[in-house]
Scaffold this motif. Sequence first.
Motif, PDB file in Angstrom:
ATOM      1  N   SER A   1       0.811  -1.221   0.000  1.00 31.13           N
ATOM      2  CA  SER A   1       0.000   0.000   0.000  1.00 31.13           C
ATOM      3  C   SER A   1       0.841   1.266   0.000  1.00 31.13           C
ATOM      4  O   SER A   1       0.342   2.343  -0.338  1.00 31.13           O
ATOM      5  CB  SER A   1      -0.927   0.010   1.219  1.00 31.13           C
ATOM      6  N   MET A   2       2.115   1.149   0.378  1.00 26.66           N
ATOM      7  CA  MET A   2       2.964   2.334   0.435  1.00 26.66           C
ATOM      8  C   MET A   2       3.725   2.584  -0.852  1.00 26.66           C
ATOM      9  O   MET A   2       3.761   3.694  -1.365  1.00 26.66           O
ATOM     10  CB  MET A   2       3.964   2.216   1.597  1.00 26.66           C
TER      11      MET A   2
ATOM     12  N   ASP B   1       2.835 -10.876  -6.370  1.00 23.66           N
ATOM     13  CA  ASP B   1       1.548 -10.212  -6.192  1.00 23.66           C
ATOM     14  C   ASP B   1       1.725  -8.777  -5.715  1.00 23.66           C
ATOM     15  O   ASP B   1       2.795  -8.366  -5.257  1.00 23.66           O
ATOM     16  CB  ASP B   1       0.687 -10.964  -5.173  1.00 23.66           C
ATOM     17  N   ILE B   2       0.624  -8.020  -5.814  1.00 21.53           N
ATOM     18  CA  ILE B   2       0.502  -6.668  -5.273  1.00 21.53           C
ATOM     19  C   ILE B   2      -0.428  -6.752  -4.066  1.00 21.53           C
ATOM     20  O   ILE B   2      -1.504  -7.353  -4.146  1.00 21.53           O
ATOM     21  CB  ILE B   2      -0.109  -5.707  -6.317  1.00 21.53           C
ATOM     22  N   TYR B   3      -0.011  -6.133  -2.949  1.00 20.91           N
ATOM     23  CA  TYR B   3      -0.840  -6.137  -1.734  1.00 20.91           C
ATOM     24  C   TYR B   3      -1.406  -4.734  -1.524  1.00 20.91           C
ATOM     25  O   TYR B   3      -0.711  -3.849  -1.009  1.00 20.91           O
ATOM     26  CB  TYR B   3      -0.022  -6.508  -0.498  1.00 20.91           C
TER      27      TYR B   3
ATOM     28  N   PHE C   1      -3.690  -3.498   0.576  1.00 21.30           N
ATOM     29  CA  PHE C   1      -4.064  -3.064   1.934  1.00 21.30           C
ATOM     30  C   PHE C   1      -3.064  -3.628   2.950  1.00 21.30           C
ATOM     31  O   PHE C   1      -3.449  -4.315   3.899  1.00 21.30           O
ATOM     32  CB  PHE C   1      -5.487  -3.535   2.274  1.00 21.30           C
ATOM     33  N   TYR C   2      -1.803  -3.306   2.809  1.00 18.34           N
ATOM     34  CA  TYR C   2      -0.748  -4.040   3.517  1.00 18.34           C
ATOM     35  C   TYR C   2       0.464  -3.126   3.670  1.00 18.34           C
ATOM     36  O   TYR C   2       0.775  -2.332   2.789  1.00 18.34           O
ATOM     37  CB  TYR C   2      -0.370  -5.239   2.654  1.00 18.34           C
ATOM     38  N   SER C   3       1.140  -3.251   4.795  1.00 24.05           N
ATOM     39  CA  SER C   3       2.479  -2.672   4.932  1.00 24.05           C
ATOM     40  C   SER C   3       3.290  -3.614   5.819  1.00 24.05           C
ATOM     41  O   SER C   3       2.732  -4.490   6.487  1.00 24.05           O
ATOM     42  CB  SER C   3       2.435  -1.267   5.532  1.00 24.05           C
ATOM     43  N   SER C   4       4.602  -3.440   5.837  1.00 25.32           N
ATOM     44  CA  SER C   4       5.486  -4.383   6.509  1.00 25.32           C
ATOM     45  C   SER C   4       6.517  -3.644   7.354  1.00 25.32           C
ATOM     46  O   SER C   4       6.578  -2.406   7.363  1.00 25.32           O
ATOM     47  CB  SER C   4       6.215  -5.244   5.467  1.00 25.32           C
TER      48      SER C   4
END
Length: 346
Positions: free
Chosen positions: A262-263, A288-290, A292-295
């Motif tokens: 998401s960033m 893949d593309i996420y 709604f996600y960050s790490s």
Amino acid sequence: MLFNESYFYELAKDILTTPSPSGYTHQVIEKVKAYADDLGLKSTKTNKGNLIVEIEGIDTSKTLALSAHVDTLGLMVRSINSDGSINITTVGGNQMPTLQGEYCCVHTRDQKAYTGTILSVSPSSHVYPDCRQKGQTEDELVIRLDEIIHSKEDVLALGIQNGDFISIDPKTTITENGFIKSRHIDDKISVSIIFTVFKYLLEQNQKPQHNVKFIISTYEEVGHGSAHLPCHIDRMIAIDMGCIGKDLSCTEFDVSICAKDSMSPYDYDMTSELINLAKKHKLNYAVDIYPFYSSDASAALRAGHDIKAALIGPGVHASHGVERTHIEGCKNTMKLIYAYLTEVTF
């Protein structure tokens, strides 16, 4: 390569069943430190509670950081009602409808623990006509304690107060055909994966190409797990859950390589290296593309660290709910980490 599956399962079950909502991670960090000690690995704790485990590489002039987090979703006591039921506030992005009916534990500041159940404010179909509609938000959920209580004062007398942490029963189950079912697979399974790779490296008397610092973070679910990096880091790979579902190609049997969350997009060179290694070693993988996600790597980049960063992890179904993965997805992730550590120079 033959990774030690019994070691992996033992470690995974141990930490999956140890309560550790973001901000209440001291017990699980002590357990992880003990696993590092058993492998003879140096580890240090940061001021905010992250654990850094180190392995010396062939080229000691550069450092690769791996990250995974042991903090999980959870709840806190928001307030106590006159009848002794407890109002909650969420820690991290819980799927609130999945919490209804789950067992939990309230952890007090004086080290007591009280079990209970998360219920809708309209918990009985024989009593409440809106029973089927309630329980969708944190304002519609309460904790029923397994104690003889009749009032707010009875709850306070137990030592429970506003701000106490509440852990959710993970219901950890490992099936005979290799499925791992549990809450909080995100991201304790990745901690277990990395330790299993480290154990294999040590048993083979192998060194990674570069120094490795494994950051076990404790605030990832609330956004700042690895915002601060402990020293100069050249590259960073976040090992976190791979997403499964709409518009995504990953399954529970794959290692997922995230090209963008998401960033921001992840580093082009590192992502390409990971894809090429997955192809070379004939791994089951997905790119893949996420949305709604960050790490942890996202947090480090947002904090301004001058690093190259990538993100991989085993496919995990039903994230932030009752999650599930499979040993094959975990092994594919182990193989990709091992290949990156031992084959890639920079």
